[in-house]
Design a protein around this motif. Structure first.
Motif, PDB file in Angstrom:
ATOM      1  N   TRP A  45      12.770  68.459  31.973  1.00  0.00           N
ATOM      2  CA  TRP A  45      13.746  67.973  32.942  1.00  0.00           C
ATOM      3  C   TRP A  45      13.718  68.819  34.223  1.00  0.00           C
ATOM      4  O   TRP A  45      13.664  68.289  35.332  1.00  0.00           O
ATOM      5  CB  TRP A  45      15.135  67.997  32.293  1.00  0.00           C
ATOM      6  N   TRP A  48      10.407  68.260  36.467  1.00  0.00           N
ATOM      7  CA  TRP A  48      10.361  67.048  37.276  1.00  0.00           C
ATOM      8  C   TRP A  48      11.447  67.011  38.350  1.00  0.00           C
ATOM      9  O   TRP A  48      11.183  66.600  39.486  1.00  0.00           O
ATOM     10  CB  TRP A  48      10.457  65.808  36.393  1.00  0.00           C
ATOM     11  N   ALA A  52      10.680  66.976  42.416  1.00  0.00           N
ATOM     12  CA  ALA A  52      11.176  65.905  43.279  1.00  0.00           C
ATOM     13  C   ALA A  52      12.060  66.461  44.395  1.00  0.00           C
ATOM     14  O   ALA A  52      11.950  66.042  45.557  1.00  0.00           O
ATOM     15  CB  ALA A  52      11.942  64.882  42.454  1.00  0.00           C
ATOM     16  N   ALA A  94       5.745  70.827  38.819  1.00  0.00           N
ATOM     17  CA  ALA A  94       5.575  69.795  37.792  1.00  0.00           C
ATOM     18  C   ALA A  94       4.741  70.302  36.615  1.00  0.00           C
ATOM     19  O   ALA A  94       4.804  69.736  35.525  1.00  0.00           O
ATOM     20  CB  ALA A  94       4.940  68.551  38.395  1.00  0.00           C
ATOM     21  N   ALA A  97       6.370  70.858  33.315  1.00  0.00           N
ATOM     22  CA  ALA A  97       6.668  69.708  32.465  1.00  0.00           C
ATOM     23  C   ALA A  97       5.495  69.352  31.552  1.00  0.00           C
ATOM     24  O   ALA A  97       5.584  68.417  30.776  1.00  0.00           O
ATOM     25  CB  ALA A  97       7.034  68.506  33.334  1.00  0.00           C
TER      26      ALA A  97
END
Length: 178
Positions: A45, A48, A52, A94, A97
């Motif tokens: 979580w 990402w 973003a 990222a 993740a």
């Protein structure tokens, strides 16, 4: 043993023996009966969402810089550079993740940040989660270990359930194969 051992045979003979370093990896590890796939929850979580957020911030900065009177002239190339810089930073975030574990009755595949590593259960001495550690690890021969970033302490009960499932597969493989 099958004729194609994945070693890139050149058609020549090597004396008929295959090195013990060559491991036969199942076609799709962690996909058989009783297989488990584990991913971290919080890291997934956060990876990402932070990627973003950084990308959005850099795009906003790139748009605003051209229209702000700062005494410096920002051109289109500067705006593109800001967006590209944001993309690179977001891609790095990222990566948090990516951790994943796939395990079945044959072995375990651990993907931390880069490439996955497959180990048959015969090479894993113990599935450990040392006191105070942030993530689990696989104890290997010769005092080596492989960190398992997919099973993280911050995931609490999810991590407990995951380590139990992986330990059960490890124990079953050692009972069956010795």
């Amino acid at each position: 043993m099958s004729g194609n051992d994945g070693s890139g045979a050149d058609g020549g003979s090597t004396g008929g023996s295959v090195s013990s370093d060559v491991r036969e990896k199942p076609a799709r590890p962690g996909r058989g009966p009783g297989a488990v796939t584990i991913r971290p929850r919080l890291a997934l979580w956060l990876g990402w969402v932070s990627a973003a957020a950084v990308l959005v911030i850099f795009v906003v900065i790139a748009v605003v810089l051209r229209n702000t009177a700062t005494g410096v002239y920002f051109r289109f190339a500067d705006q593109v550079s800001m967006v590209l810089l944001g993309l690179f930073i977001a891609a790095g975030l990222a990566l948090f993740a990516r951790p994943r574990v796939r395990a079945d009755e044959h072995g375990i595949e651990v993907r931390n940040v880069a490439l996955p590593r497959y180990l048959p259960w015969s090479e894993v001495e113990r599935v450990a989660f040392p006191d105070g550690a942030s993530w689990a690890r696989l104890d290997l021969p010769d005092f080596e270990y492989l960190p398992v970033l997919a099973i993280q302490a911050v995931d609490r009960q999810h991590a407990v359930d995951a380590i139990r499932r992986v330990r059960a597969l490890h124990a079953a493989a050692h009972r069956a194969g010795g």
